[in-house]
Scaffold this motif. Structure first.
Motif, PDB file in Angstrom:
ATOM      1  N   PHE A   1       0.860  -1.172   0.000  1.00  0.00           N
ATOM      2  CA  PHE A   1       0.000   0.000   0.000  1.00  0.00           C
ATOM      3  C   PHE A   1       0.903   1.230   0.000  1.00  0.00           C
ATOM      4  CE2 PHE A   1      -2.125  -3.530   1.946  1.00  0.00           C
ATOM      5  CZ  PHE A   1      -3.409  -3.486   1.416  1.00  0.00           C
ATOM      6  N   PRO A   2       0.880   2.004  -1.098  1.00  0.00           N
ATOM      7  CA  PRO A   2       1.796   3.142  -1.204  1.00  0.00           C
ATOM      8  C   PRO A   2       1.416   4.324  -0.320  1.00  0.00           C
ATOM      9  CG  PRO A   2       0.491   2.905  -3.208  1.00  0.00           C
ATOM     10  CD  PRO A   2       0.103   1.788  -2.309  1.00  0.00           C
ATOM     11  N   TYR A   3       2.427   4.943   0.237  1.00  0.00           N
ATOM     12  CA  TYR A   3       2.311   6.216   0.935  1.00  0.00           C
ATOM     13  C   TYR A   3       2.951   7.316   0.103  1.00  0.00           C
ATOM     14  CZ  TYR A   3       0.465   5.541   5.642  1.00  0.00           C
ATOM     15  OH  TYR A   3      -0.354   5.342   6.718  1.00  0.00           O
TER      16      TYR A   3
ATOM     17  N   ALA B   1       7.440   5.382   0.237  1.00  0.00           N
ATOM     18  CA  ALA B   1       6.996   4.757   1.483  1.00  0.00           C
ATOM     19  C   ALA B   1       5.857   3.783   1.207  1.00  0.00           C
ATOM     20  CB  ALA B   1       6.562   5.818   2.492  1.00  0.00           C
ATOM     21  N   TYR B   2       5.850   2.686   1.982  1.00  0.00           N
ATOM     22  CA  TYR B   2       4.840   1.641   1.794  1.00  0.00           C
ATOM     23  C   TYR B   2       4.468   0.993   3.113  1.00  0.00           C
ATOM     24  CZ  TYR B   2       5.980   1.779  -3.153  1.00  0.00           C
ATOM     25  OH  TYR B   2       6.173   2.192  -4.443  1.00  0.00           O
ATOM     26  N   CYS B   3       3.226   0.508   3.166  1.00  0.00           N
ATOM     27  CA  CYS B   3       2.777  -0.461   4.156  1.00  0.00           C
ATOM     28  C   CYS B   3       2.765  -1.809   3.442  1.00  0.00           C
ATOM     29  CB  CYS B   3       1.353  -0.179   4.624  1.00  0.00           C
ATOM     30  SG  CYS B   3       1.187   1.288   5.613  1.00  0.00           S
ATOM     31  N   PHE B   4       2.989  -2.871   4.190  1.00  0.00           N
ATOM     32  CA  PHE B   4       2.959  -4.212   3.620  1.00  0.00           C
ATOM     33  C   PHE B   4       1.910  -5.057   4.325  1.00  0.00           C
ATOM     34  CE2 PHE B   4       7.281  -2.594   3.056  1.00  0.00           C
ATOM     35  CZ  PHE B   4       7.322  -2.591   1.677  1.00  0.00           C
ATOM     36  N   GLU B   5       1.306  -5.948   3.557  1.00  0.00           N
ATOM     37  CA  GLU B   5       0.288  -6.905   4.006  1.00  0.00           C
ATOM     38  C   GLU B   5      -1.060  -6.250   4.270  1.00  0.00           C
ATOM     39  OE1 GLU B   5       0.791 -10.063   3.457  1.00  0.00           O
ATOM     40  OE2 GLU B   5       2.866  -9.625   2.976  1.00  0.00           O
ATOM     41  N   ILE B   6      -1.140  -5.218   5.127  1.00  0.00           N
ATOM     42  CA  ILE B   6      -2.389  -4.486   5.353  1.00  0.00           C
ATOM     43  C   ILE B   6      -2.080  -2.993   5.379  1.00  0.00           C
ATOM     44  CG2 ILE B   6      -3.530  -6.367   6.625  1.00  0.00           C
ATOM     45  CD1 ILE B   6      -2.944  -4.765   9.219  1.00  0.00           C
TER      46      ILE B   6
ATOM     47  N   LYS C   1      -2.043   0.654   6.912  1.00  0.00           N
ATOM     48  CA  LYS C   1      -1.873   1.088   8.296  1.00  0.00           C
ATOM     49  C   LYS C   1      -1.860   2.613   8.359  1.00  0.00           C
ATOM     50  CE  LYS C   1       1.055  -2.945   8.998  1.00  0.00           C
ATOM     51  NZ  LYS C   1       1.706  -3.270   7.747  1.00  0.00           N
ATOM     52  N   ASP C   2      -1.839   3.137   9.585  1.00  0.00           N
ATOM     53  CA  ASP C   2      -1.822   4.586   9.793  1.00  0.00           C
ATOM     54  C   ASP C   2      -0.487   5.222   9.444  1.00  0.00           C
ATOM     55  OD1 ASP C   2      -4.447   4.602  10.664  1.00  0.00           O
ATOM     56  OD2 ASP C   2      -3.900   4.439  12.772  1.00  0.00           O
ATOM     57  N   LYS C   3       0.577   4.440   9.439  1.00  0.00           N
ATOM     58  CA  LYS C   3       1.882   4.946   9.038  1.00  0.00           C
ATOM     59  C   LYS C   3       2.605   3.827   8.287  1.00  0.00           C
ATOM     60  CE  LYS C   3       4.111   4.066  13.469  1.00  0.00           C
ATOM     61  NZ  LYS C   3       4.824   4.669  14.588  1.00  0.00           N
ATOM     62  N   PRO C   4       3.542   4.187   7.424  1.00  0.00           N
ATOM     63  CA  PRO C   4       4.200   3.166   6.601  1.00  0.00           C
ATOM     64  C   PRO C   4       5.125   2.256   7.408  1.00  0.00           C
ATOM     65  CG  PRO C   4       5.215   5.304   6.240  1.00  0.00           C
ATOM     66  CD  PRO C   4       4.029   5.530   7.132  1.00  0.00           C
ATOM     67  N   ASP C   5       5.296   1.043   6.897  1.00  0.00           N
ATOM     68  CA  ASP C   5       6.280   0.112   7.453  1.00  0.00           C
ATOM     69  C   ASP C   5       7.683   0.483   6.995  1.00  0.00           C
ATOM     70  OD1 ASP C   5       4.403  -1.731   8.687  1.00  0.00           O
ATOM     71  OD2 ASP C   5       3.883  -2.363   6.652  1.00  0.00           O
ATOM     72  N   LEU C   6       7.777   1.057   5.806  1.00  0.00           N
ATOM     73  CA  LEU C   6       9.066   1.362   5.194  1.00  0.00           C
ATOM     74  C   LEU C   6       9.026   2.759   4.582  1.00  0.00           C
ATOM     75  CD1 LEU C   6      11.879   0.575   3.956  1.00  0.00           C
ATOM     76  CD2 LEU C   6      10.604  -0.359   2.016  1.00  0.00           C
ATOM     77  N   ALA C   7      10.047   3.547   4.875  1.00  0.00           N
ATOM     78  CA  ALA C   7      10.226   4.853   4.239  1.00  0.00           C
ATOM     79  C   ALA C   7      11.613   4.868   3.615  1.00  0.00           C
ATOM     80  CB  ALA C   7      10.096   5.982   5.260  1.00  0.00           C
TER      81      ALA C   7
END
Length: 184
Positions: A72-74, A92-97, A99-105
């Motif tokens: 999920f792109p941020y 930046a991205y969230c993975f799997e679901i 979220k309110d903030k990215p897992d990776l920036a």
């Protein structure tokens, strides 16, 4: 105020003695704006900055597609710690679901940044940060209120920093679709 840069490099403007209210009132589309300790930094990314960001996006998308990871792109969504820190990542991205903030920036630093960017992300508690500088990428994971450097991504298992560096450097100046050749 200081500005530096060329068409292919980043143009950076720093404004000191500012407030959080001044920072959040800015509306500067297509620019990367950050705030820390009363300093607003505005980066107008150059062509090389954007190309490196596109290669890294392509690596992440291709990796996720090949490994059936939902993403999920941020992108440049502003991340904030109200009244203290504000940062717009390059990628930046969230993975799997979602979220309110990215897992990776991901931060691409061609002219400035690095440790200061890590400090900003530390306040924002982003789980993993990749920093591109000096023609290589470094991976950092947030643990125990600080960032520790890793060689393998915590978010994308089996993807290591040497591989990402090699792909970006081999593809630079070529079509972004060249990235897919590195993921048979």
């Amino acid at each position: 105020m200081l500005s530096i840069g060329t068409q292919k490099s980043d143009r950076i403007t720093t404004i000191t003695n500012t407030t959080w209210a001044e920072y959040i009132s800015l509306d500067l589309p297509k620019l990367r704006v950050s705030f820390r300790n009363g300093v607003i930094t505005i980066v107008s990314p150059g062509r090389n900055h954007e190309m490196i960001g596109d290669y890294i996006r392509a690596i992440i998308w291709t990796y996720c597609r090949k490994n059936n990871f939902a993403l999920f792109p941020y992108n440049q969504t502003t991340l904030k710690e109200e009244g203290k820190e504000g940062k717009e990542p390059d990628v930046a991205y969230c993975f799997e679901i979602d979220k309110d903030k990215p897992d990776l920036a991901v931060e691409i630093n061609l002219t400035s940044g690095s440790i200061d960017d890590l400090t900003k992300y530390q306040y924002l508690k982003i789980a993993e940060v990749w920093l591109w500088e000096d023609n290589k990428i470094r991976f950092f994971v947030y643990r125990d209120s600080e960032y520790l450097e890793l060689t393998v991504s915590s978010s994308l298992p089996n993807l290591n920093s040497d591989r990402v560096t090699k792909i970006v450097n081999n593809c630079f100046g070529k079509s972004v679709l060249e990235v897919e050749k590195f993921f048979p």
